[in-house]
Design a protein around this motif. Sequence first.
Motif: not given
Length: 390
Positions: A40-49, A96-103
């Motif tokens: 995921x290239x947009x680091x700012x959006x990823x941090x916000x998500x 169970x603890x969730x994992x973020x697999x992809x955006x």
Amino acid sequence: MRIRHLSLLFLLMLSSSTYNKSDELEDNALIIQNTVEYNFKNKHDLESIIHALEGFLNTKNDSYLSNEFWIENDNSFYKYPFFEISNLENFGSIVLKPSLLSVTQINSEHFICKLGWFYNNEKSRSLQYIYNVSVVKKNERFLLKNILDYNIKDWEKKEIKRVTYWTDDSYKINIEKADEFNDINNKLSTFFESDVISFNFVLCNSNNELMRLIGYDFESSMFFSNQNGSIAFPDDRLIFSGNNNEINTHELVHLYLTEKFKNLNPYMNEGLASLFGGSKGLEYKDHLLKLKTHLISNEIDIYQEFFFGNYVIDFDTSLRYTLSAFICELTLKKFGKDKLFELINCGKSNYDIINYIKKYFEVNPNDFNDFIKYELENYDFKKRPKKLFY
């Protein structure tokens, strides 16, 4: 399609086995797979998500109606749009603890997050669920949203009397069956002495399609050989049916039972739904005959397994559903509808059923096994009316 899915699943399992404690966020709410940031290239959006996901996971149990990290007025289907995702962590006594697999970015204001829930022990890590949730950008804030609206956006909506059908655009509704379902609805209304219910009916060709529609990429029932499955959301007057059929009496019974009874017993809820509508694509009498045959050649403690176990006869027939339906039928035949309603509304506990049987059938727990065997032995399958509520 299945081969492609299993290939993806295999890759996910490989990547999940390499995670370590450093992948976890400080608040311990979410595990981030290493590949998410890389892809995921947009680091700012990823941090916000990620911030929105973390915030929701840390506050989701405060209320099922609203959450500051979930968009208001989410959709037209669910009263509780994040109820499903809120409960995926519950795995018996383990959380169970969730994992973020992809955006995945759909457009500049819509993203889809793929979350996985894994069961960990000292030797291995096994996947339990993969579930998708939308994240939308609104007024410079990122908020979560149930994915159903997005998944169903190209489906067709058709109102036929009291039933609003939702179907894939390639599916042609059988009007005769739709009319029959409306007729069943009217007769159930009469039986339950209630107003006729209007409801949404999402018609899927299989349980796999059903589960994908509501957000899952992986859940064990999606890959069972018998793909006849369905889910009712009584609070929303909503049925998802994976039987490729315009009729699903079993789930419709659940809508009526939930609206009518405040102390609805879970076993009797499934029992009456199975009595009137069958289950897993089989009629009630087929399940009952399998139960009778099974008990002839298998010695089991019916009382213990029914009330406190999870005994199954085969892939399609369980002791819980079938015997609950049988008890409902015996009650209706011996004591009438009022006493059946009393049984259904007897309370949430299995002990409430035990006390009811002791009071009206005059059967103690020690005699329960013989009672069931006797009733099955004397049951006339040929004389049983096909539709009890007509």
